[in-house]
Design an enzyme around this catalytic site. Sequence first.
Site, PDB file in Angstrom:
ATOM      1  N   TYR A  56       0.832  -1.204   0.000  1.00 24.58           N
ATOM      2  CA  TYR A  56       0.000   0.000   0.000  1.00 24.58           C
ATOM      3  C   TYR A  56       0.867   1.253   0.000  1.00 24.58           C
ATOM      4  O   TYR A  56       0.583   2.229  -0.689  1.00 24.58           O
ATOM      5  CB  TYR A  56      -0.924  -0.023   1.216  1.00 24.58           C
ATOM      6  CG  TYR A  56      -1.674   1.273   1.452  1.00 24.58           C
ATOM      7  CD1 TYR A  56      -2.621   1.728   0.550  1.00 24.58           C
ATOM      8  CD2 TYR A  56      -1.424   2.034   2.594  1.00 24.58           C
ATOM      9  CE1 TYR A  56      -3.303   2.913   0.761  1.00 24.58           C
ATOM     10  CE2 TYR A  56      -2.103   3.227   2.814  1.00 24.58           C
ATOM     11  CZ  TYR A  56      -3.043   3.657   1.893  1.00 24.58           C
ATOM     12  OH  TYR A  56      -3.709   4.834   2.117  1.00 24.58           O
ATOM     13  N   GLN A 162     -17.302   7.038   1.079  1.00 26.88           N
ATOM     14  CA  GLN A 162     -16.163   6.882   0.183  1.00 26.88           C
ATOM     15  C   GLN A 162     -16.424   5.670  -0.715  1.00 26.88           C
ATOM     16  O   GLN A 162     -16.761   4.592  -0.224  1.00 26.88           O
ATOM     17  CB  GLN A 162     -14.892   6.665   0.997  1.00 26.88           C
ATOM     18  CG  GLN A 162     -13.632   6.442   0.190  1.00 26.88           C
ATOM     19  CD  GLN A 162     -12.494   5.939   1.065  1.00 26.88           C
ATOM     20  OE1 GLN A 162     -12.539   4.808   1.563  1.00 26.88           O
ATOM     21  NE2 GLN A 162     -11.494   6.769   1.275  1.00 26.88           N
ATOM     22  N   LYS A 164     -14.675   3.138  -3.227  1.00 25.77           N
ATOM     23  CA  LYS A 164     -13.394   2.658  -3.732  1.00 25.77           C
ATOM     24  C   LYS A 164     -13.493   2.442  -5.238  1.00 25.77           C
ATOM     25  O   LYS A 164     -14.493   1.939  -5.748  1.00 25.77           O
ATOM     26  CB  LYS A 164     -13.009   1.346  -3.037  1.00 25.77           C
ATOM     27  CG  LYS A 164     -12.673   1.503  -1.569  1.00 25.77           C
ATOM     28  CD  LYS A 164     -11.409   2.313  -1.365  1.00 25.77           C
ATOM     29  CE  LYS A 164     -10.982   2.364   0.089  1.00 25.77           C
ATOM     30  NZ  LYS A 164      -9.771   3.199   0.272  1.00 25.77           N
ATOM     31  N   ASP A 193     -12.258   7.200  -4.263  1.00 25.21           N
ATOM     32  CA  ASP A 193     -10.863   6.922  -3.889  1.00 25.21           C
ATOM     33  C   ASP A 193     -10.304   5.755  -4.699  1.00 25.21           C
ATOM     34  O   ASP A 193     -10.529   4.594  -4.360  1.00 25.21           O
ATOM     35  CB  ASP A 193     -10.798   6.598  -2.397  1.00 25.21           C
ATOM     36  CG  ASP A 193      -9.365   6.374  -1.922  1.00 25.21           C
ATOM     37  OD1 ASP A 193      -8.428   6.648  -2.697  1.00 25.21           O
ATOM     38  OD2 ASP A 193      -9.193   5.928  -0.776  1.00 25.21           O
ATOM     39  N   GLU A 218      -9.933  11.422  -4.412  1.00 25.47           N
ATOM     40  CA  GLU A 218      -8.784  11.275  -3.512  1.00 25.47           C
ATOM     41  C   GLU A 218      -7.726  10.375  -4.132  1.00 25.47           C
ATOM     42  O   GLU A 218      -8.016   9.240  -4.516  1.00 25.47           O
ATOM     43  CB  GLU A 218      -9.236  10.703  -2.161  1.00 25.47           C
ATOM     44  CG  GLU A 218      -8.086  10.524  -1.174  1.00 25.47           C
ATOM     45  CD  GLU A 218      -8.556  10.127   0.207  1.00 25.47           C
ATOM     46  OE1 GLU A 218      -9.106  10.990   0.911  1.00 25.47           O
ATOM     47  OE2 GLU A 218      -8.399   8.945   0.566  1.00 25.47           O
ATOM     48  N   ASP A 241      -3.572  11.672  -0.497  1.00 22.17           N
ATOM     49  CA  ASP A 241      -3.487  10.751   0.637  1.00 22.17           C
ATOM     50  C   ASP A 241      -2.108  10.105   0.651  1.00 22.17           C
ATOM     51  O   ASP A 241      -1.195  10.550   1.356  1.00 22.17           O
ATOM     52  CB  ASP A 241      -4.607   9.711   0.531  1.00 22.17           C
ATOM     53  CG  ASP A 241      -4.665   8.758   1.712  1.00 22.17           C
ATOM     54  OD1 ASP A 241      -3.708   8.705   2.509  1.00 22.17           O
ATOM     55  OD2 ASP A 241      -5.670   8.038   1.853  1.00 22.17           O
ATOM     56  N   LYS A 265      -2.808  10.293   7.311  1.00 21.09           N
ATOM     57  CA  LYS A 265      -2.614   9.045   8.036  1.00 21.09           C
ATOM     58  C   LYS A 265      -1.633   9.270   9.186  1.00 21.09           C
ATOM     59  O   LYS A 265      -0.511   9.749   8.978  1.00 21.09           O
ATOM     60  CB  LYS A 265      -2.082   7.960   7.114  1.00 21.09           C
ATOM     61  CG  LYS A 265      -3.030   7.585   5.973  1.00 21.09           C
ATOM     62  CD  LYS A 265      -4.298   6.931   6.483  1.00 21.09           C
ATOM     63  CE  LYS A 265      -5.129   6.334   5.352  1.00 21.09           C
ATOM     64  NZ  LYS A 265      -5.745   7.348   4.481  1.00 21.09           N
ATOM     65  N   TRP A 320     -11.677   8.059   9.772  1.00 21.61           N
ATOM     66  CA  TRP A 320     -11.935   6.665   9.402  1.00 21.61           C
ATOM     67  C   TRP A 320     -11.176   5.763  10.364  1.00 21.61           C
ATOM     68  O   TRP A 320     -10.002   6.004  10.651  1.00 21.61           O
ATOM     69  CB  TRP A 320     -11.448   6.425   7.978  1.00 21.61           C
ATOM     70  CG  TRP A 320     -11.622   5.027   7.450  1.00 21.61           C
ATOM     71  CD1 TRP A 320     -12.676   4.554   6.719  1.00 21.61           C
ATOM     72  CD2 TRP A 320     -10.697   3.927   7.584  1.00 21.61           C
ATOM     73  NE1 TRP A 320     -12.473   3.228   6.402  1.00 21.61           N
ATOM     74  CE2 TRP A 320     -11.271   2.815   6.924  1.00 21.61           C
ATOM     75  CE3 TRP A 320      -9.469   3.766   8.215  1.00 21.61           C
ATOM     76  CZ2 TRP A 320     -10.638   1.578   6.853  1.00 21.61           C
ATOM     77  CZ3 TRP A 320      -8.831   2.536   8.158  1.00 21.61           C
ATOM     78  CH2 TRP A 320      -9.412   1.457   7.481  1.00 21.61           C
TER      79      TRP A 320
END
Length: 369
Positions: A56, A162, A164, A193, A218, A241, A265, A320
């Site tokens: 990720y 959101q 995906k 996103d 995003e 992000d 994050k 989140w």
Amino acid sequence: MKITEVRVYRHSITVADGRYQMSLSEVDALDCTVVEVVSDTGLVGYGETTPLGPTYQEQHAAGARAAIATVAPALIGLDPRRTSLVYERMDHALNGHRYAKSALDVACWDLTGKSYGERVCDLLGGAERSSVPSYFGVMPATTAETADAARRREQEGYPRIQVKAGGRALADDIDAVRAVAEALSPTTKLLVDPNRGWTTRDTMEFSVACRDIALTIEQPCRTFDEHRRIADKIHHPLFLDESTVDIPTIVRAVTDGVAQGFGMKLSRIGGLTPLRVVRELCVELGVPLTIDDTWGGDITAAATVHMGATVPDAFYEGTWISEPYQKPAYGCLTAPIRHVGGHIPLPAGVGLGVEPDLATWADPVATYR
């Protein structure tokens, strides 16, 4: 107060519905690292880092523990309440590896709150609210399934949905987003996103196809420069992000007109100490942000909720947490941190308000004195 010991624990967190899917990767279990920072007063603080798999972003769980092994010995003898000085010492001991330092930083904030008898949110400037708005990420599915899932989450009280995207034909993403937009109330915020799964061309084509829909995109592309090239060519606000790797990048994204907001994050930026700086920057520059983390149990959730509670309403897009997507991460004596009507109540108690049930945990995998 002095740090006398750092203990490292390892947990496995299982995804509740089999897998968590993003455009470029999916996970079914997460390798979680928790640190316990022990002081000479008998008080202890907890922090956590749980990378969202090894692809990720530039994080992986074994790397976190290796970095902690390098950094932790340098903290012995320091006052954990001097959080900026602790962070300076961590940077002197090891370059980078913010996601590992985040766990130690959060543990020091937890210890500081316990030492002063204060909640972490009050040490960070004071809570604006007693519960924070959250948002729910709807996984890729058929158009009808995606719209139905989004509608159900809206009915549960989530003020922001959101969707995906990426990892499939762009036309499928467009159809799904249009169906979700029709299903939701105009007052519910909509975020799309792709998690770096679109090309610049995909992003521009999507924005043209959905230009009549109020939404935010995003992190559609992989790199900062890709977003810079398309920022003035799309019809929707752009949040970054995965590209928000440090404070200079965040400043550049705003001053260059690349980003209109951020999905922040906790572990990527390095913990509560640098995230506090990001919060102040965003408020001063008039840029909204979310306060999240990649994954984690109650310790991570508490840290993000405490910081989220301090962000002024005008700039706060919610927090989140991974709780709805996972089975219980590790035993705690305190009440679990979870959503109530699309919001997350602040945990009670001083520090983070989370007390692990160490009697149910395995022994530490490492101890540093």
